[in-house]
Design an enzyme around this catalytic site. Structure first.
Site, mmCIF file in Angstrom:
data_model
loop_
_atom_site.group_PDB
_atom_site.id
_atom_site.type_symbol
_atom_site.label_atom_id
_atom_site.label_comp_id
_atom_site.label_asym_id
_atom_site.label_seq_id
_atom_site.Cartn_x
_atom_site.Cartn_y
_atom_site.Cartn_z
ATOM 1 N N LYS A 83 0.738 -1.199 0.089
ATOM 2 C CA LYS A 83 0.022 -0.063 0.085
ATOM 3 C C LYS A 83 1.071 1.394 -0.073
ATOM 4 O O LYS A 83 1.717 1.404 0.687
ATOM 5 C CB LYS A 83 -0.872 0.059 1.315
HETATM 6 O O1 G3P Z 1 -7.780 1.511 5.557
HETATM 7 C C1 G3P Z 1 -8.216 2.991 5.566
HETATM 8 C C2 G3P Z 1 -9.515 3.397 5.890
HETATM 9 O O2 G3P Z 1 -10.521 2.459 5.506
HETATM 10 C C3 G3P Z 1 -9.577 4.278 7.033
HETATM 11 O O3 G3P Z 1 -10.737 4.346 7.412
HETATM 12 O O4 G3P Z 1 -12.411 5.024 9.152
HETATM 13 O O5 G3P Z 1 -9.978 5.721 9.305
HETATM 14 O O6 G3P Z 1 -11.313 7.050 7.699
HETATM 15 P P1 G3P Z 1 -11.188 5.735 8.519
#
Ligand code: G3P
Length: 217
Positions: A83
């Protein structure tokens, strides 16, 4: 639609994997920090639970550093997806790593133009962040729709991995638009089963069944 678990918590991943519904896992530096585990150790454990792609994120900010870290992370298992962030260096790193035949997930995507760059750089997955756009009063789902249209216009094979999913509505909306993958905390995926009419209907069926005095087994 593929389901990835957005977590580095082994128990949560195992529970979802046991249902047969898990297609892969995504992690990021924040999730690794939250787990309190060593990145290589926990990622290796995750790769043993699922055969699907497991995203492990680089933390260098220059392309050379990302490429070196990506190659190192890829040694963990065959199903590692490297990633990289959607920066100019991330795009350069994506081009090199995908050229080596490695799976690459380009993350932190917030615009259609960024998604075009990732596809041209050979990304396996593009990760548009729905929730974080909603957080600043923009519509994260519009981004998913724009990327779907653009990728279909040109036949880009990069898979749209809808990320930053906070609710079950995000999942249904992303599916309606045609996102290839959603990554979400397992708790959100489990909530997809909930409906009050299902609970109500089941109670009624069971009550009526009891009156029959029958048993199936
Ligand atoms: O993996 C990255 C993403 O899904 C992060 O989610 O909830 O931290 O914005 P969030």
């Amino acid at each position: 639609m593929k389901f990835f678990a957005d977590t580095a918590e082994i128990d949560e991943i195992k529970e979802l994997a046991e249902t047969g519904l898990l297609d892969g896992v995504t992690t990021n530096p924040s999730l690794i920090a939250k787990s309190g585990r060593d990145i290589k150790e926990v990622t290796a454990e995750i790769c043993k639970i699922t055969d699907g792609p497991v995203s492990a994120e680089t933390v260098a900010t220059d392309a050379e550093g990302m490429i070196a870290e990506g190659r190192e992370l890829a040694k963990i298992a065959d199903n590692i997806t490297i990633k990289v962030p959607l920066t100019w260096d991330g795009i350069k790193a994506c081009k090199v790593l995908s050229g080596e035949g490695r799976m690459v997930n380009v993350t932190l995507c917030f615009s259609p133009n960024q998604a075009i760059l990732a596809a041209k750089a050979g990304a396996t997955f593009i990760s548009p962040f729905i929730g974080r756009l909603d957080d600043i009063n923009l519509d994260g789902m519009d981004l998913i729709a724009d990327i779907r249209t653009i990728y279909d216009n040109y036949g880009f094979e990069t898979q749209i991995l809808a990320a930053s999913i906070r609710s079950v509505n995000h999942i249904a909306d992303a599916a309606r638009i045609g996102a290839d993958v959603i990554t979400a905390p397992p708790a959100v995926i489990k909530k997809m089963v909930d409906h009050p009419l299902t609970d109500k209907g089941l109670s009624a069926f069971l009550a009526d069944w009891k009156k029959t005095g029958q048993s199936i087994l």
